[in-house]
Scaffold this motif. Structure first.
Motif, PDB file in Angstrom:
ATOM      1  N   THR A  36       0.833  -1.200   0.000  1.00  0.00           N
ATOM      2  CA  THR A  36       0.000   0.000   0.000  1.00  0.00           C
ATOM      3  C   THR A  36       0.869   1.253   0.000  1.00  0.00           C
ATOM      4  O   THR A  36       0.617   2.203  -0.752  1.00  0.00           O
ATOM      5  CB  THR A  36      -0.940  -0.005   1.225  1.00  0.00           C
ATOM      6  OG1 THR A  36      -1.727  -1.178   1.182  1.00  0.00           O
ATOM      7  CG2 THR A  36      -1.831   1.219   1.227  1.00  0.00           C
ATOM      8  N   ASP A  40      -5.120  -0.884  -5.165  1.00  0.00           N
ATOM      9  CA  ASP A  40      -4.598  -1.513  -3.957  1.00  0.00           C
ATOM     10  C   ASP A  40      -5.557  -2.610  -3.514  1.00  0.00           C
ATOM     11  O   ASP A  40      -6.638  -2.334  -3.004  1.00  0.00           O
ATOM     12  CB  ASP A  40      -4.438  -0.448  -2.866  1.00  0.00           C
ATOM     13  CG  ASP A  40      -3.682  -0.978  -1.664  1.00  0.00           C
ATOM     14  OD1 ASP A  40      -3.053  -2.050  -1.788  1.00  0.00           O
ATOM     15  OD2 ASP A  40      -3.737  -0.317  -0.602  1.00  0.00           O
ATOM     16  N   GLU A  41      -5.145  -3.832  -3.694  1.00  0.00           N
ATOM     17  CA  GLU A  41      -5.953  -5.009  -3.374  1.00  0.00           C
ATOM     18  C   GLU A  41      -7.405  -4.848  -3.839  1.00  0.00           C
ATOM     19  O   GLU A  41      -8.331  -4.901  -3.032  1.00  0.00           O
ATOM     20  CB  GLU A  41      -5.901  -5.287  -1.862  1.00  0.00           C
ATOM     21  CG  GLU A  41      -4.458  -5.366  -1.382  1.00  0.00           C
ATOM     22  CD  GLU A  41      -4.283  -6.194  -0.127  1.00  0.00           C
ATOM     23  OE1 GLU A  41      -5.124  -7.077   0.100  1.00  0.00           O
ATOM     24  OE2 GLU A  41      -3.302  -5.967   0.596  1.00  0.00           O
TER      25      GLU A  41
HETATM   26 MG    MG Z   1      -2.299  -2.771   2.132  1.00  0.00          MG
END
Ligand code: MG
Ligand code: ADP
Lengths: 239, 463
Positions: free
Chosen positions: A60, A181-182
């Motif tokens: 992140t 992010d994910e």
């Molecule tokens: Mg993360």
């Protein structure tokens, strides 16, 4: 302002993002967390890249730095031959608006707006004309398979559908890069598959650079380049 | 919204209060204008008189014949500083000789006689008849308290607890000449808790006024000799001004001049009520006619409310600025509440703002967005609030409203029944204040939102 021009060497494929020796340390309640420990990476136009690593490895943080949401303690980030780390607040905002689309883990759609309006939002910020907004939005929502849900609010959509709206939104202003992010962390496997194939398709059709973090093996498999990081360091980088 | 209702309503209430005060002092006590001799101004002496006949013939020019004439009515008064005395008390008062039929035209006092105490100069009395105020009746112990079978059953009907009623049985048929005595007696038979709400109820229903009480007035006559005059109380009035109720006693002029050595032509004061067409309650509007009357009565002095009821006048002057200050404080307090709510509302949506900034909305755009939101929200609330309070004000401005209970305001010379009023000036102030509030209150959430690190905002973390 400290703008460094990097000469791009002709003949080699174009390096649009260059990360040089990035360090980022968080100081939280007396302990220092070295989130990034000297990251060196290059990204080329049109990549479809996964950043993988265990939770807490710095994924992140890395994406936030690339997107200009945060700045590194040390090192340089050069995007399109321009260093972004010393840009003023105003310029970095402008930079994000022009170049980068974000997809967040928890979708982050505006609950009061419909799917269509959420998608249009970025384009309105960028002064596109009304008809341009309309056409592009409809085209994108069709691409992500939501042509019949355009006027629904997020609360009426499933997680997968919401994330597809987020993809459409990220793409709306035709950014060069999409940072995610994910993006599939909150999705079931079927939605995950659907989302990835949409991302793949858009990556090919629009030649947009996709960089996404994940620790889901099914997602990793789809990536054409896999960068593994651990403890803020790149431990492998394979095509 | 509630804030707006409170703010608007309280300010209307205050304006209403001030208007009431001015209104009462004009229409019950002083009239719009008064005429006195110049010497009376410096010394309210029994000999500071002027000729009723001459003055009234001049005043009549302003009165007759058409309805547009500036003077609506006037009434002459003979005012004698006296000591009022009963077997149980005494007090210094103004004994004012009037012609009841004339006085009725300039003062609504005749409508303020407490039911059951008699009436306004039409009681059958063997001695000269006086009309006194409730407070004076209390001081002279004409006002008494007695718990009887009859008023006990009335108290029961009006919410008195049965247990307390039984306890009061032992106090039955005893006469208490003061409030204190009555309350002491009640306290001796009831518990602290029982007294709280019931004392005022018991006091109200056990009150009775001695019928045709005799009062002896003493005063110095025109020759400087001490004279006495015994009278019967024909009626007792209660106005919004306790001081007036304590110090003013009215008597027929013909009854008083015999004893004082005055004649019916030698009077101390003329009260004037002006024509409603002039909107005379506003001091500005009466200046021209006041000056005109003054110039046609060079030997006398014409007074207006600034002199005759200075306290009412100051209230009037005070009313706008002080209302403004109170409103400002109210809105200030409300602002903190709104700012707090707004901040919480905005913080809940921190992810949204994080997202918006991430996709390229500048701080400036975010700032305008939140400000616009809070202005719209507050404006809607305020509009509804103003609308509701206007309805309340319109209704209560006709019916009046009793907010502070019966007696607390009256001791300040104010009516306990208030007729709320809202002026356009006040209205503009309210709107401006609301505007300021909505901008100011949006500043807090804006600063808070923009201080949060973007990376945290996207995760919904508030730091
Ligand atoms: Mg993360
Ligand atoms: N705002 C922050 N304050 C303090 N520590 C942080 C903060 N953000 C991340 N970290 C720490 O930095 C390290 C890397 O975090 P992150 O980049 O979120 O990892 P990943 O996304 O790979 O799970 C973790 O140890 C995390 O606890």
């Amino acid at each position: 302002m400290n703008i460094k021009k990097e000469q791009s060497k002709s003949g080699e494929s174009e390096k649009v993002i260059i990360l040089k020796d990035l360090y980022k340390t968080y100081h939280s309640s007396e302990i220092e967390v070295h989130a990034l420990n000297g990251i060196n990476l290059n990204f080329e136009r049109g990549e479809f890249t996964a950043i993988v690593g265990p939770s807490g490895s710095g994924k992140t943080t890395l994406l936030n730095l690339i997107g200009g949401l945060d700045s590194p303690d040390k090192g340089n980030i050069i995007i399109n031959d321009q260093s972004i780390i010393n840009l003023k607040e105003k310029d970095i905002t402008e930079f994000r608006k022009r170049n980068i689309g974000f997809i967040f883990q928890s979708y982050n759609l505006l609950p009061v707006l419909t799917a269509r309006e959420n998608t249009e939002l970025v384009m309105i910020l960028q002064d596109y004309t009304e008809s341009e907004c309309k056409n592009r939005t409809e085209e994108l929502l069709k691409e992500v398979g939501l042509e019949d849900r355009m006027n629904d609010r997020p609360s009426k959509l499933s997680g997968g559908q919401q994330q597809r709206v987020a993809v459409a939104r990220a793409l709306a202003s035709k950014p060069q890069f999409i940072l995610a992010d994910e993006p599939t962390a909150n999705l079931d496997s079927k939605s995950t598959e659907g989302l990835l194939s949409i991302m793949e398709k858009l990556n090919k059709e629009e030649n947009i650079t996709f960089i996404f973090s994940t620790h889901d093996q099914r997602v990793v498999k789809k990536a054409r380049r896999i960068i593994k990081i651990e403890d803020g360091k790149v431990i492998s980088d394979e095509n | 919204m509630t804030g707006t209702i409170a703010g608007t309503f309280i300010s209307a209430l205050m304006t209403g209060m001030y208007n009431q005060k001015v209104h009462d002092s004009i229409y019950t006590e002083c009239g719009h204008l008064q005429i006195v001799s110049k010497s009376y101004l410096s010394d309210e002496d029994i000999n500071s008189t002027f000729s009723a006949k001459e003055t009234e013939s001049i005043l009549k020019k302003y009165q007759n014949p058409d309805k547009k004439a500036p003077i609506q009515a006037f009434s002459e008064q003979t005012i004698i500083l006296s000591m009022a005395q009963t077997a149980r008390g005494n007090a210094g008062i103004n004994l004012t000789g009037i012609i009841p039929e004339e006085e009725k035209k300039v003062s609504d006092l005749y409508t303020k006689i407490i039911p059951g105490t008699g009436n306004y100069f039409s009681s059958e009395t063997t001695l000269p008849e006086v009309v006194i105020g409730d407070k004076l009746a209390e001081i002279l112990r004409i006002k008494n308290y007695r718990i009887t079978e009859k008023n006990l059953s009335e108290m029961l009907k009006n919410g008195l607890n049965k247990n307390i009623a039984t306890k009061l049985n032992s106090l039955k048929d005893i006469r208490y000449t003061t409030k204190k005595e009555l309350e002491k007696a009640i306290k001796s038979v009831t518990s602290q808790k029982e007294q709280e709400k019931t004392i005022s109820l018991i006091r109200k229903y056990s009150t009775y006024y001695e019928h045709r009480a005799k009062i002896t007035f003493s005063f110095t006559n025109t020759a400087g000799k001490l004279s006495f005059l015994s009278c019967h109380v024909g009626g007792i009035f209660k106005t919004s001004n306790t001081f007036f109720d304590q110090s003013e006693v009215f008597i027929r002029q013909q009854d008083i001049i015999k004893e004082t050595g005055l004649t019916s032509d030698k009077i101390h004061k003329i009260k004037i009520l002006l024509n409603k067409n002039l909107s005379p309650d506003n001091i500005k509007n009466i200046k021209p006619i006041e000056q005109e009357i003054q110039s046609s009565l060079p030997g006398l002095k014409v007074l207006d409310i600034r002199n005759t009821s200075p306290d009412a006048y100051t209230y009037k002057l005070m009313s706008l600025p002080s209302t403004f200050i109170i409103m400002f404080i109210i809105y200030l307090v409300i602002s903190f509440g709104i700012a707090n709510t707004m901040t919480m509302a905005v913080m809940e949506r921190i992810k949204e703002f994080g997202m918006l900034r991430s996709i390229g909305m500048s701080k400036k755009e975010i700032r305008y967005m939140i400000m616009a939101e809070s202005i719209i929200l507050i404006a809607i609330g305020a509009l509804i609030g103003i609308f509701i309070s206007l309805i309340i004000i319109i209704i209560t401005s006709h019916t009046g409203i009793n907010i502070f209970g019966s007696s607390s305001l009256e001791s300040f010379g104010m009516s306990s029944l208030i007729y709320p009023d809202i002026t356009s000036g006040l209205f503009i102030i309210i709107v401006i204040l609301i505007g300021i509030v909505s901008i100011v209150t949006s500043i807090f959430p804006i600063n808070k939102v923009l201080k949060i690190k973007l990376t945290n905002a996207n995760k919904g973390v508030l730091s």
